[in-house]
Design a protein around this motif. Sequence first.
Motif, mmCIF file in Angstrom:
data_model
loop_
_atom_site.group_PDB
_atom_site.id
_atom_site.type_symbol
_atom_site.label_atom_id
_atom_site.label_comp_id
_atom_site.label_asym_id
_atom_site.label_seq_id
_atom_site.Cartn_x
_atom_site.Cartn_y
_atom_site.Cartn_z
ATOM 1 N N LEU A 322 0.832 -1.209 0.000
ATOM 2 C CA LEU A 322 0.000 0.000 0.000
ATOM 3 C C LEU A 322 0.865 1.258 0.000
ATOM 4 O O LEU A 322 0.629 2.196 -0.778
ATOM 5 C CB LEU A 322 -0.915 -0.012 1.216
ATOM 6 N N LEU A 323 1.865 1.286 0.895
ATOM 7 C CA LEU A 323 2.694 2.487 0.999
ATOM 8 C C LEU A 323 3.523 2.715 -0.259
ATOM 9 O O LEU A 323 3.647 3.847 -0.738
ATOM 10 C CB LEU A 323 3.601 2.372 2.225
ATOM 11 N N LEU A 324 4.092 1.643 -0.808
ATOM 12 C CA LEU A 324 4.864 1.798 -2.047
ATOM 13 C C LEU A 324 3.986 2.311 -3.183
ATOM 14 O O LEU A 324 4.412 3.148 -3.986
ATOM 15 C CB LEU A 324 5.501 0.456 -2.427
ATOM 16 N N SER A 325 2.744 1.817 -3.228
ATOM 17 C CA SER A 325 1.817 2.281 -4.269
ATOM 18 C C SER A 325 1.485 3.757 -4.073
ATOM 19 O O SER A 325 1.426 4.533 -5.042
ATOM 20 C CB SER A 325 0.535 1.447 -4.232
ATOM 21 N N ILE A 326 1.267 4.156 -2.819
ATOM 22 C CA ILE A 326 0.963 5.556 -2.529
ATOM 23 C C ILE A 326 2.140 6.447 -2.914
ATOM 24 O O ILE A 326 1.978 7.503 -3.558
ATOM 25 C CB ILE A 326 0.607 5.714 -1.037
ATOM 26 N N PHE A 327 3.356 6.045 -2.526
ATOM 27 C CA PHE A 327 4.542 6.859 -2.824
ATOM 28 C C PHE A 327 4.810 6.932 -4.335
ATOM 29 O O PHE A 327 5.114 7.995 -4.873
ATOM 30 C CB PHE A 327 5.770 6.280 -2.116
ATOM 31 N N TRP A 328 4.695 5.797 -5.016
ATOM 32 C CA TRP A 328 4.948 5.772 -6.450
ATOM 33 C C TRP A 328 3.918 6.620 -7.201
ATOM 34 O O TRP A 328 4.270 7.385 -8.102
ATOM 35 C CB TRP A 328 4.949 4.331 -6.955
ATOM 36 N N GLY A 329 2.641 6.461 -6.796
ATOM 37 C CA GLY A 329 1.599 7.260 -7.437
ATOM 38 C C GLY A 329 1.796 8.744 -7.200
ATOM 39 O O GLY A 329 1.625 9.567 -8.119
ATOM 40 N N GLY A 330 2.167 9.101 -5.973
ATOM 41 C CA GLY A 330 2.413 10.513 -5.668
ATOM 42 C C GLY A 330 3.605 11.074 -6.406
ATOM 43 O O GLY A 330 3.594 12.226 -6.867
ATOM 44 N N TYR A 331 4.655 10.265 -6.542
ATOM 45 C CA TYR A 331 5.858 10.717 -7.253
ATOM 46 C C TYR A 331 5.574 10.912 -8.741
ATOM 47 O O TYR A 331 5.987 11.906 -9.347
ATOM 48 C CB TYR A 331 6.975 9.699 -7.049
ATOM 49 N N ARG A 332 4.839 9.953 -9.329
ATOM 50 C CA ARG A 332 4.535 10.055 -10.763
ATOM 51 C C ARG A 332 3.636 11.249 -11.064
ATOM 52 O O ARG A 332 3.770 11.891 -12.106
ATOM 53 C CB ARG A 332 3.860 8.775 -11.250
ATOM 54 N N SER A 333 2.708 11.524 -10.149
ATOM 55 C CA SER A 333 1.792 12.644 -10.388
ATOM 56 C C SER A 333 2.420 13.991 -10.058
ATOM 57 O O SER A 333 1.865 15.044 -10.388
ATOM 58 C CB SER A 333 0.519 12.465 -9.558
ATOM 59 N N GLY A 334 3.572 13.962 -9.382
ATOM 60 C CA GLY A 334 4.248 15.203 -9.019
ATOM 61 C C GLY A 334 3.794 15.785 -7.702
ATOM 62 O O GLY A 334 4.294 16.844 -7.288
ATOM 63 N N SER A 335 2.866 15.118 -6.987
ATOM 64 C CA SER A 335 2.389 15.658 -5.714
ATOM 65 C C SER A 335 3.353 15.378 -4.563
ATOM 66 O O SER A 335 3.263 16.014 -3.509
ATOM 67 C CB SER A 335 1.018 15.064 -5.387
ATOM 68 N N LEU A 336 4.273 14.432 -4.763
ATOM 69 C CA LEU A 336 5.280 14.130 -3.739
ATOM 70 C C LEU A 336 6.658 14.337 -4.346
ATOM 71 O O LEU A 336 6.987 13.768 -5.390
ATOM 72 C CB LEU A 336 5.145 12.681 -3.248
ATOM 73 N N SER A 337 7.458 15.148 -3.675
ATOM 74 C CA SER A 337 8.797 15.450 -4.181
ATOM 75 C C SER A 337 9.781 14.351 -3.774
ATOM 76 O O SER A 337 9.539 13.584 -2.836
ATOM 77 C CB SER A 337 9.278 16.781 -3.622
ATOM 78 N N ALA A 338 10.895 14.307 -4.502
ATOM 79 C CA ALA A 338 11.942 13.340 -4.162
ATOM 80 C C ALA A 338 12.490 13.611 -2.765
ATOM 81 O O ALA A 338 12.821 12.676 -2.021
ATOM 82 C CB ALA A 338 13.068 13.416 -5.200
ATOM 83 N N ARG A 339 12.574 14.884 -2.378
ATOM 84 C CA ARG A 339 13.065 15.242 -1.038
ATOM 85 C C ARG A 339 12.121 14.703 0.038
ATOM 86 O O ARG A 339 12.570 14.147 1.055
ATOM 87 C CB ARG A 339 13.188 16.769 -0.930
ATOM 88 N N TYR A 340 10.824 14.862 -0.185
ATOM 89 C CA TYR A 340 9.848 14.354 0.791
ATOM 90 C C TYR A 340 9.951 12.828 0.899
ATOM 91 O O TYR A 340 9.909 12.257 1.997
ATOM 92 C CB TYR A 340 8.432 14.751 0.382
ATOM 93 N N LEU A 341 10.111 12.171 -0.248
ATOM 94 C CA LEU A 341 10.179 10.717 -0.235
ATOM 95 C C LEU A 341 11.435 10.224 0.467
ATOM 96 O O LEU A 341 11.399 9.192 1.166
ATOM 97 C CB LEU A 341 10.125 10.175 -1.669
#
Length: 552
Positions: A322-341
Amino acid sequence: MAQQKRQFWIGFGIMIGITCFYAFITLQDLGYSYAPSTGWQGDGEGSEIFLDFGREVSFEGISCYLGNYERRKFVLEMGNGDPVCWGIKKEICFNRVYQWEKIKAEGTGRYLRLTALNQIAELKELVIHGADQEILVPANASLYPELFDEGYMLPDYPTFRAGTIFDESYFGRTAYEYLHGIRSYEDTHPPLGKLLISVGIALFGMNPWGWRIVNAVSGIVVLPLIWDFARRVLEEPWGACAATGLLALDFMHFTQTRVAGVDGFLVLFIWSAYYFIYRYWEKLGKKNGSGWLFLLAAGICLGIAIGCKWSGFYGAAGAAVLLLSIFWGGYRSGSLSARYLRRTFWVCVGVFVAVPAGIYLASYLVYVPVGGKTGLLQDMWANQKNMLLYHANQGTEHVYASKWYQWPLTVRPVLYFKNSREGMTEAVFTMGNPVVWWSGALCFFWCLYRALERDKKAAFLCVTYLAPFLPWILVPRYSFLYHYFPCVLPSVLCTVYCCGTAVGKNRGRFYMGGLLLTAGTVFVLYYPILAGQLVRDRYIEWLDWLPGWGLL
């Protein structure tokens, strides 16, 4: 906004009503709040209990209540005369702990002697039965004041209310041993589940109510949890109430949380972790919403789940997906930055590795291995090897075993307790409510289809259903229907999600109402064999609807 608040409070009130009613029927007739607590302890093998009845009497049998040592063997002798001439002599064995057990011992005599054959000889209570159901009290009972002081607790017939049933003789016993620093008997699962059971024993004593109450509370607490989870997923208060009602009407949820086991804790804490992960996911969509406290709460819950049973690792695997899917989806959409991740990665290492490991290790502080304590890390590691060896060596055959593909259809119920007499039976089965399970299995496939169509909420539900289920396909040892227990809650959520989104709100409410009415009717019909109520054998035969159930 006002309409939403009104609907929320109406739904909240309905949930509270369902939870209170469920709590009432769960705690009703849970078990006696008393059991023999004092007893006789011998000085080792050869210790004697010498009973003088003052006259020659006819013996019919002996009832005994054991403490926390099983299979206590004695030589039983009956005698007469002065000096005593011993006649009838036989070896007897009292088998199960914290449970009344009657052994036939027919003969006549003035004296009765029990000679211990075990190094540790302990009996909590003895009741001597004479002819015509007479209770015989020895003339010298005052020499054994703690052996003949609680005979009034002997029930008229064997019942689940008076002693341990199924695996309670392992889990309840070990919970008591944790409290008193005695060698831990049950070590095929990690200690934390037994520690939770011990809380009830510490509060209410070593009796059926005491060793069952904490698990019963865990089953009650799950209902508000599923309500808030469903409310957030569906954004529909009536669907949330329907989910709460369906779970409350499930047979396994009811029975499994009324016995002293660890599966109720497993379900509560795995699903609490999923709930906090979902809250974290919600928080990500808002400004300044890191939600790291939700991740910490999820990590704590997973640590407790794993500390109760290794099956908690299956839930942890689902959480990772679940968490990997959330992080990957957020990264691809641009809503989560690499720094945040990057920062969140180290947070996850702490809350999902360090915290659960600390909880797991700390649970071993109370563990006393067979040879005595050698060190916290050494004891913990030795127990891991023992657990792995135990489960690896389990066979593939058992009278109540079932295959993973049979579970969603609730094909093979597991009998926890049964006592029949004069055409009446008192039984406790764990099984699924067919209405809840069959509809859940069907709606899971609809959610799976929606997940493949990139419905994120449906995908979330599918992961939570499959994570505790799929690993059992690869497990070679025999397994039981209750291993499906962690899948019941997500199957209920799949049902209400399908009804709430596939057919429209109004028609969905109609379907959910019909499911609730049908599930409630079936629950009432099966309640006697879920709660151990005495009913006629003919009634149980009538309930035996499916091939393989074999209720009688």
